[in-house]
Design an enzyme around this catalytic site. Structure first.
Site, PDB file in Angstrom:
ATOM      1  N   SER A 146       0.857  -1.395  -0.253  1.00  0.00           N
ATOM      2  CA  SER A 146       0.223   0.141  -0.291  1.00  0.00           C
ATOM      3  C   SER A 146       0.284   0.841  -0.089  1.00  0.00           C
ATOM      4  O   SER A 146       0.631   2.140   0.058  1.00  0.00           O
ATOM      5  CB  SER A 146      -0.782   0.204   1.254  1.00  0.00           C
ATOM      6  OG  SER A 146      -1.693  -0.943   1.193  1.00  0.00           O
ATOM      7  N   GLU A 182      -4.208   0.047  -8.621  1.00  0.00           N
ATOM      8  CA  GLU A 182      -2.974   1.284  -8.801  1.00  0.00           C
ATOM      9  C   GLU A 182      -2.522  -0.237 -10.024  1.00  0.00           C
ATOM     10  O   GLU A 182      -1.988  -1.434  -9.152  1.00  0.00           O
ATOM     11  CB  GLU A 182      -3.144   1.498  -8.272  1.00  0.00           C
ATOM     12  CG  GLU A 182      -3.805   2.538  -7.387  1.00  0.00           C
ATOM     13  CD  GLU A 182      -3.213   3.134  -6.733  1.00  0.00           C
ATOM     14  OE1 GLU A 182      -4.017   4.519  -5.594  1.00  0.00           O
ATOM     15  OE2 GLU A 182      -3.179   2.223  -5.547  1.00  0.00           O
ATOM     16  N   ASN A 219      -4.755   6.146  -1.783  1.00  0.00           N
ATOM     17  CA  ASN A 219      -4.781   6.795  -0.433  1.00  0.00           C
ATOM     18  C   ASN A 219      -4.160   7.952   0.031  1.00  0.00           C
ATOM     19  O   ASN A 219      -4.503   8.747   0.853  1.00  0.00           O
ATOM     20  CB  ASN A 219      -3.692   5.464   0.436  1.00  0.00           C
ATOM     21  CG  ASN A 219      -4.145   4.103   0.604  1.00  0.00           C
ATOM     22  OD1 ASN A 219      -5.269   3.736   0.622  1.00  0.00           O
ATOM     23  ND2 ASN A 219      -3.365   2.786   0.701  1.00  0.00           N
ATOM     24  N   HIS A 267      -1.923  -3.460  -6.796  1.00  0.00           N
ATOM     25  CA  HIS A 267      -2.192  -2.245  -5.453  1.00  0.00           C
ATOM     26  C   HIS A 267      -3.789  -2.578  -5.553  1.00  0.00           C
ATOM     27  O   HIS A 267      -4.539  -2.002  -6.462  1.00  0.00           O
ATOM     28  CB  HIS A 267      -1.827  -1.163  -5.014  1.00  0.00           C
ATOM     29  CG  HIS A 267      -2.790  -1.199  -3.816  1.00  0.00           C
ATOM     30  ND1 HIS A 267      -3.200   0.570  -3.249  1.00  0.00           N
ATOM     31  CD2 HIS A 267      -2.381  -1.739  -2.977  1.00  0.00           C
ATOM     32  CE1 HIS A 267      -3.355   0.731  -2.667  1.00  0.00           C
ATOM     33  NE2 HIS A 267      -2.921  -0.704  -1.989  1.00  0.00           N
TER      34      HIS A 267
HETATM   35  N1  LIG Z   1      -5.767  -4.691   4.576  1.00  0.00           N
HETATM   36  C1  LIG Z   1      -5.690  -4.529   3.343  1.00  0.00           C
HETATM   37  O1  LIG Z   1      -6.812  -3.827   4.070  1.00  0.00           O
HETATM   38  C2  LIG Z   1      -5.242  -3.993   2.208  1.00  0.00           C
HETATM   39  C3  LIG Z   1      -5.574  -3.300   1.575  1.00  0.00           C
HETATM   40  C4  LIG Z   1      -4.439  -3.401   0.285  1.00  0.00           C
HETATM   41  C5  LIG Z   1      -3.021  -3.700   0.492  1.00  0.00           C
HETATM   42  N2  LIG Z   1      -2.858  -4.376   1.232  1.00  0.00           N
HETATM   43  C6  LIG Z   1      -1.466  -4.798   1.202  1.00  0.00           C
HETATM   44  O2  LIG Z   1      -1.376  -6.299   1.397  1.00  0.00           O
HETATM   45  C7  LIG Z   1      -0.242  -6.598   2.229  1.00  0.00           C
HETATM   46  C8  LIG Z   1      -0.852  -7.656   2.946  1.00  0.00           C
HETATM   47  O3  LIG Z   1      -1.885  -7.100   4.060  1.00  0.00           O
HETATM   48  P1  LIG Z   1      -3.166  -8.692   4.674  1.00  0.00           P
HETATM   49  O4  LIG Z   1      -3.633  -6.793   5.000  1.00  0.00           O
HETATM   50  O5  LIG Z   1      -3.198  -9.053   3.564  1.00  0.00           O
HETATM   51  O6  LIG Z   1      -1.492  -8.819   5.588  1.00  0.00           O
HETATM   52  P2  LIG Z   1      -2.217  -9.986   6.562  1.00  0.00           P
HETATM   53  O7  LIG Z   1      -1.228  -9.783   8.099  1.00  0.00           O
HETATM   54  O8  LIG Z   1      -3.810 -10.532   6.883  1.00  0.00           O
HETATM   55  O9  LIG Z   1      -1.875 -11.859   5.966  1.00  0.00           O
HETATM   56  C9  LIG Z   1       0.061 -11.672   5.858  1.00  0.00           C
HETATM   57  C10 LIG Z   1      -0.183 -12.969   5.660  1.00  0.00           C
HETATM   58  O10 LIG Z   1       1.178 -13.259   4.871  1.00  0.00           O
HETATM   59  C11 LIG Z   1       1.856 -13.630   5.535  1.00  0.00           C
HETATM   60  N3  LIG Z   1       3.402 -13.783   5.586  1.00  0.00           N
HETATM   61  C12 LIG Z   1       4.356 -13.652   6.319  1.00  0.00           C
HETATM   62  N4  LIG Z   1       5.702 -13.865   6.636  1.00  0.00           N
HETATM   63  C13 LIG Z   1       5.737 -14.844   5.115  1.00  0.00           C
HETATM   64  C14 LIG Z   1       5.887 -15.168   4.181  1.00  0.00           C
HETATM   65  N5  LIG Z   1       7.917 -15.362   4.426  1.00  0.00           N
HETATM   66  N6  LIG Z   1       5.797 -16.158   3.250  1.00  0.00           N
HETATM   67  C15 LIG Z   1       5.066 -16.198   3.317  1.00  0.00           C
HETATM   68  N7  LIG Z   1       3.744 -15.655   4.000  1.00  0.00           N
HETATM   69  C16 LIG Z   1       4.030 -14.536   4.101  1.00  0.00           C
HETATM   70  C17 LIG Z   1       1.521 -13.697   6.769  1.00  0.00           C
HETATM   71  O11 LIG Z   1       1.338 -15.144   7.274  1.00  0.00           O
HETATM   72  C18 LIG Z   1       0.101 -13.763   6.433  1.00  0.00           C
HETATM   73  O12 LIG Z   1      -1.015 -14.461   6.455  1.00  0.00           O
HETATM   74  C19 LIG Z   1       0.412  -4.842   2.487  1.00  0.00           C
HETATM   75  O13 LIG Z   1       1.593  -4.656   2.447  1.00  0.00           O
HETATM   76  C20 LIG Z   1      -0.571  -4.600   2.779  1.00  0.00           C
HETATM   77  O14 LIG Z   1      -0.268  -3.252   3.099  1.00  0.00           O
HETATM   78  C21 LIG Z   1      -3.601  -4.151   2.532  1.00  0.00           C
END
Ligand SMILES: NC(=O)c1ccc[n+]([C@@H]2O[C@H](COP(=O)([O-])OP(=O)(O)OC[C@H]3O[C@@H](n4cnc5c(N)ncnc54)[C@H](O)[C@@H]3O)[C@@H](O)[C@H]2O)c1
Length: 408
Positions: A119, A152, A190, A140
């Site tokens: 993000s 994006e 954002n 994104h």
């Molecule tokens: N949550 C949102 O609303 C949102 C929206 C857009 C973008 N994002 C972006 O998406 C990304 C993920 O966010 P999220 O909310 O899904 O996080 P999350 O914490 O829900 O999920 C992350 C996952 O990655 C896994 N993980 C950690 N290390 C790992 C590795 N070495 N190999 C494989 N898996 C691994 C974790 O176990 C977890 O299941 C971030 O960069 C966030 O900024 C989030």
């Protein structure tokens, strides 16, 4: 480049949704996480999304099983040997993401595109740790990705145009709306969203207006939900990371309102923690003494009148959108598409820059200048807005503003 097989790293909130979207388009996808339990949680999320389609009669149970069979869980990168594109969706930590990109660079074929769902981190910082920075790009998605259309597509400094084109084509094949956004902190959506959420927070902490009154006013303006309902749904812990990145990058105009930290300290992250600007679960609708105390301490003995108006929170968005144009982050048409598809900006207003043209750019400028005097320099009008006004490009009435209206 045609994508025959994809990979997703991270089976959390975003990764599972992204894998569902890819499988829904008919492509096989490998979903990797650190252990089987997390993969199972991700697969469960995917099954639930499909199950809702079955329950609504949009899909048969057989179709559900066929789509689910396209998703394979993995705890190692062995299954990434023949992928054409990977979307990384692990937590927003630069070191972790850089390590994943180094690992992917070794595991995936040389021709594969490595995309990140980050993000707020720079794509250039991820491309830079690989031997294929021309193949590294931001992709994104927005939460929930199985519903939100906008994607994006963000090139880093070394990303090849061909990679950008391939990812835009891929996103379209997923029935998404991709827009190209040149790399800048917060990207486009954002970066425009945060000044709006932040200004709404300044309004409640400074004057006797409640989150509900502000939410209702913005729903009346045409948003599907108000800023406080939105932030409670997004999760303040997630928003806070983005706010910090934006403040570090853009300085004073993104200075977070003090109330954010007060809520954060009390773990009031929104819906997921049972409390944010509103109460949820068993406490929904009850009197919220804690929030009243926080507001009382922030407002102090101030007798400020209600300082809220819909324009006080919408104009910072417009101003930031104009700054994005100034920096060539994306086109005016894409800004409008993005705010409608990504932020729920009222479609009837044609998008945020069409709305500014409708109001009149001279009026927008005058209002921003008045807000500077009343509320501070975060409202400082962007130079490009002043140039438009100086040139007489005042918007629809003048037949020229951010868009050209001579044909209409
Ligand atoms: N949550 C949102 O609303 C949102 C929206 C857009 C973008 N994002 C972006 O998406 C990304 C993920 O966010 P999220 O909310 O899904 O996080 P999350 O914490 O829900 O999920 C992350 C996952 O990655 C896994 N993980 C950690 N290390 C790992 C590795 N070495 N190999 C494989 N898996 C691994 C974790 O176990 C977890 O299941 C971030 O960069 C966030 O900024 C989030």
């Amino acid at each position: 480049m045609y994508i025959y097989k994809a990979g997703v790293v991270g089976a959390g909130a975003m990764g599972a949704e992204i894998a569902q979207v890819i499988s829904f388009s008919g492509l096989p996808v490998v979903l990797k996480d650190v252990d089987q339990a997390r993969i199972d949680l991700g697969l469960e999320t995917i099954r639930k999304i499909y199950q809702r389609r079955v329950d609504r009669g949009k899909m048969t149970q057989d179709e559900l099983e066929n789509k689910l069979a396209l998703v394979t869980g993995a705890t190692s990168y062995d299954a990434f040997k023949d992928v054409d594109l990977v979307v990384e969706a692990v937590p927003e930590k630069l070191d972790l993401k850089q390590q994943i990109f180094r690992d992917l660079d070794k595991a995936a074929p040389e021709s594969a595109i490595l995309a990140s769902n980050t993000s707020s981190l720079l794509i250039s910082a991820l491309g830079g740790v690989t031997k294929r920075p021309h193949k590294v790009v931001g992709m994104h998605f927005f939460y929930p990705a199985h519903i939100m259309k906008l994607v994006e597509v963000v090139p880093g400094l070394d990303t090849a145009e061909e990679t950008v084109g391939d990812v835009i084509g891929f996103a379209e094949s997923l029935r998404k709306l991709p827009i190209r956004v040149n790399e800048c902190p917060g990207f486009l959506v954002n970066r425009i969203l945060m000044p709006y959420l932040n200004e709404a927070a300044y309004c409640v902490q400074e004057s006797p207006v409640s989150p509900r009154q502000i939410d209702e006013a913005l729903v009346a303006f045409g948003f599907p939900m108000g800023p406080f309902t939105l932030v409670d749904n997004l999760g303040f812990d997630v928003c806070r990371e983005v706010v910090n990145v934006l403040q570090a990058a853009y300085g004073e105009r993104m200075q977070p309102a003090a109330i954010w930290e007060r809520l954060y300290e009390r773990q009031r992250f929104g819906v997921k923690s049972g409390a944010g600007f509103y109460l949820y679960g068993d406490r929904a609708g009850q009197a919220d003494r804690e929030l009243e105390e926080i507001l009382k301490s922030l407002r102090g003995s101030s007798k400020a009148p209600n300082g809220f108006s819909p324009h006080r929170v919408v104009l910072p968005m417009i101003n930031e959108a104009i700054r994005c144009l100034e920096e060539d982050v994306c086109s005016a048409a894409d800004v409008d598409l993005a705010v409608i598809a990504g932020l729920g900006f009222p479609q009837s207003k044609g998008g945020i820059l069409h709305y500014a043209d409708e109001v009149g750019l001279d009026k927008v400028l005058t209002e921003l200048q008045a807000f500077v005097l009343r509320h501070g320099s975060r409202f400082w009008p962007s130079p490009l807005l002043k140039r438009h006004v100086a040139a007489g490009h005042l918007g629809r009435a003048a037949k020229k503003g951010f868009f050209d209206y001579t044909a209409g």
